[in-house]
Design a protein around this motif. Sequence first.
Motif, PDB file in Angstrom:
ATOM      1  N   VAL A 242       1.028  -1.104   0.166  1.00 57.36           N
ATOM      2  CA  VAL A 242      -0.223   0.092   0.163  1.00 57.36           C
ATOM      3  C   VAL A 242       0.902   1.406  -0.075  1.00 57.36           C
ATOM      4  O   VAL A 242       1.982   1.589   0.928  1.00 57.36           O
ATOM      5  N   VAL A 243       0.692   1.979  -0.885  1.00 55.97           N
ATOM      6  CA  VAL A 243       1.085   3.766  -0.571  1.00 55.97           C
ATOM      7  C   VAL A 243       0.453   4.305  -0.479  1.00 55.97           C
ATOM      8  O   VAL A 243      -1.074   4.420  -1.410  1.00 55.97           O
ATOM      9  N   VAL A 244       0.458   5.643   0.528  1.00 53.92           N
ATOM     10  CA  VAL A 244      -0.542   6.583   0.365  1.00 53.92           C
ATOM     11  C   VAL A 244       0.169   8.497  -0.164  1.00 53.92           C
ATOM     12  O   VAL A 244       1.300   8.199   0.863  1.00 53.92           O
ATOM     13  N   VAL A 245      -0.787   8.702  -0.772  1.00 52.60           N
ATOM     14  CA  VAL A 245      -0.251  10.337  -1.028  1.00 52.60           C
ATOM     15  C   VAL A 245      -0.749  11.426  -0.034  1.00 52.60           C
ATOM     16  O   VAL A 245      -1.905  11.483   0.350  1.00 52.60           O
ATOM     17  N   ALA A 246      -0.277  12.091   0.525  1.00 51.08           N
ATOM     18  CA  ALA A 246      -0.434  13.608   0.844  1.00 51.08           C
ATOM     19  C   ALA A 246      -0.103  14.504   0.622  1.00 51.08           C
ATOM     20  O   ALA A 246       1.719  14.626   0.722  1.00 51.08           O
ATOM     21  N   HIS A 247      -0.485  15.444   1.379  1.00 48.58           N
ATOM     22  CA  HIS A 247       0.143  16.833   1.180  1.00 48.58           C
ATOM     23  C   HIS A 247       0.544  17.937   2.427  1.00 48.58           C
ATOM     24  O   HIS A 247      -0.061  17.009   3.371  1.00 48.58           O
ATOM     25  N   TYR A 248       1.826  18.176   2.088  1.00 47.40           N
ATOM     26  CA  TYR A 248       2.153  18.680   3.602  1.00 47.40           C
ATOM     27  C   TYR A 248       2.809  19.776   3.843  1.00 47.40           C
ATOM     28  O   TYR A 248       2.869  19.885   5.023  1.00 47.40           O
ATOM     29  N   SER A 249       2.407  20.393   3.653  1.00 45.76           N
ATOM     30  CA  SER A 249       2.526  22.018   2.802  1.00 45.76           C
ATOM     31  C   SER A 249       1.927  22.918   4.446  1.00 45.76           C
ATOM     32  O   SER A 249       0.826  22.224   4.534  1.00 45.76           O
ATOM     33  N   GLY A 250       3.430  22.928   5.774  1.00 45.21           N
ATOM     34  CA  GLY A 250       2.698  23.279   6.567  1.00 45.21           C
ATOM     35  C   GLY A 250       3.188  23.017   7.597  1.00 45.21           C
ATOM     36  O   GLY A 250       2.714  23.720   8.773  1.00 45.21           O
ATOM     37  N   LEU A 251       3.173  22.046   7.635  1.00 51.50           N
ATOM     38  CA  LEU A 251       4.559  20.610   8.661  1.00 51.50           C
ATOM     39  C   LEU A 251       5.308  21.506   9.337  1.00 51.50           C
ATOM     40  O   LEU A 251       6.350  21.316   8.770  1.00 51.50           O
ATOM     41  N   THR A 252       5.650  21.207  10.295  1.00 52.10           N
ATOM     42  CA  THR A 252       7.157  22.067  10.930  1.00 52.10           C
ATOM     43  C   THR A 252       7.780  20.759  11.076  1.00 52.10           C
ATOM     44  O   THR A 252       7.078  19.421  10.702  1.00 52.10           O
ATOM     45  N   VAL A 253       9.085  21.114  11.119  1.00 58.38           N
ATOM     46  CA  VAL A 253      10.141  19.576  11.211  1.00 58.38           C
ATOM     47  C   VAL A 253       9.385  19.016  11.785  1.00 58.38           C
ATOM     48  O   VAL A 253      10.184  17.602  11.880  1.00 58.38           O
ATOM     49  N   ALA A 254       9.149  19.553  13.642  1.00 53.49           N
ATOM     50  CA  ALA A 254       8.813  18.329  14.087  1.00 53.49           C
ATOM     51  C   ALA A 254       7.962  17.503  14.205  1.00 53.49           C
ATOM     52  O   ALA A 254       7.750  16.339  14.577  1.00 53.49           O
ATOM     53  N   GLN A 255       6.460  18.729  13.428  1.00 52.87           N
ATOM     54  CA  GLN A 255       5.613  17.648  13.241  1.00 52.87           C
ATOM     55  C   GLN A 255       6.172  16.502  12.338  1.00 52.87           C
ATOM     56  O   GLN A 255       5.437  15.498  11.886  1.00 52.87           O
ATOM     57  N   MET A 256       6.765  16.546  11.077  1.00 49.36           N
ATOM     58  CA  MET A 256       7.179  15.709   9.917  1.00 49.36           C
ATOM     59  C   MET A 256       8.356  14.448  10.970  1.00 49.36           C
ATOM     60  O   MET A 256       7.885  13.057  10.527  1.00 49.36           O
ATOM     61  N   GLN A 257       8.838  14.514  11.885  1.00 45.90           N
ATOM     62  CA  GLN A 257       9.901  13.536  12.404  1.00 45.90           C
ATOM     63  C   GLN A 257       9.411  13.238  13.029  1.00 45.90           C
ATOM     64  O   GLN A 257       8.979  11.641  13.598  1.00 45.90           O
ATOM     65  N   ASN A 258       7.682  13.116  14.333  1.00 41.09           N
ATOM     66  CA  ASN A 258       6.524  12.925  15.030  1.00 41.09           C
ATOM     67  C   ASN A 258       5.867  11.950  13.605  1.00 41.09           C
ATOM     68  O   ASN A 258       6.076  10.581  14.268  1.00 41.09           O
ATOM     69  N   LEU A 259       5.391  12.215  12.448  1.00 43.05           N
ATOM     70  CA  LEU A 259       5.201  11.528  12.072  1.00 43.05           C
ATOM     71  C   LEU A 259       5.868  10.324  11.233  1.00 43.05           C
ATOM     72  O   LEU A 259       5.776   9.280  10.959  1.00 43.05           O
ATOM     73  N   ARG A 260       7.059  10.023  10.634  1.00 47.95           N
ATOM     74  CA  ARG A 260       8.207   9.506  10.495  1.00 47.95           C
ATOM     75  C   ARG A 260       7.746   8.454  12.085  1.00 47.95           C
ATOM     76  O   ARG A 260       8.242   7.158  11.323  1.00 47.95           O
ATOM     77  N   LYS A 261       8.399   9.441  12.983  1.00 46.79           N
ATOM     78  CA  LYS A 261       8.912   8.207  14.274  1.00 46.79           C
ATOM     79  C   LYS A 261       7.894   7.599  14.237  1.00 46.79           C
ATOM     80  O   LYS A 261       7.592   6.276  14.699  1.00 46.79           O
ATOM     81  N   ARG A 262       6.101   8.132  13.899  1.00 48.97           N
ATOM     82  CA  ARG A 262       4.810   7.022  14.224  1.00 48.97           C
ATOM     83  C   ARG A 262       4.298   5.766  13.384  1.00 48.97           C
ATOM     84  O   ARG A 262       3.930   4.766  13.413  1.00 48.97           O
ATOM     85  N   MET A 263       5.193   6.200  11.887  1.00 50.54           N
ATOM     86  CA  MET A 263       5.158   5.326  10.572  1.00 50.54           C
ATOM     87  C   MET A 263       6.260   3.765  11.205  1.00 50.54           C
ATOM     88  O   MET A 263       5.996   2.876  11.131  1.00 50.54           O
ATOM     89  N   ARG A 264       7.444   4.458  11.689  1.00 48.82           N
ATOM     90  CA  ARG A 264       8.240   3.737  11.214  1.00 48.82           C
ATOM     91  C   ARG A 264       8.194   2.591  12.947  1.00 48.82           C
ATOM     92  O   ARG A 264       7.973   1.285  12.547  1.00 48.82           O
TER      93      ARG A 264
END
Length: 173
Positions: free
Chosen positions: A22-44
């Motif tokens: 499965v592949v999910v595509v999303a727009h991430y405009s406006g997310l902070t670096v901390a939020q992106m790191q949080n997303l990566r951690k949750r995914m991992r």
Amino acid sequence: MDRAEKKVAVTALNDVFTTTSVVVVAHYSGLTVAQMQNLRKRMRDAGAKVQVAKNRLVKIALEGTSSASITGLMTGPTLIAYSDDPVAAPKVAVAFAKEFDKLVILGGAMGQTALTPDSVKSLATMPSLDELRAKLVGLLVAPATKIAQLSTAPAAKLARVFAAYAEKDKEAA
């Protein structure tokens, strides 16, 4: 990024699209670096990955794969989330999008099936592979447990009947 690096990136992305379920595509405009790191951690933690790549390279990597249906989604600042478990990436992406409205799910692909944002959300509500396996084991073990309960039940009922008669005799005496 020079030509050799682009070739390596396209090859890596092509491997992602051919091997993951499965592949999910999303727009991430406006997310902070901390939020992106949080997303990566949750995914991992869920067994999924998030990757930001140039849309042009993603489109080249999608050619000839079963996920080619998401080519039209690759506009603007997009990220791809993918996993081997068909539920892991959508589940984390939908939960994160509910929490942070800057992450907008555009759609995705599951094999040759194109996913709309609504189908990604409905996929996220399904139980994961581990949960399904646990339910299956529970269903397989349940009949043996029921048989064991049924075999001991008559003896327990008989003991309660004797106890009731004994209590009745004590009251009569």
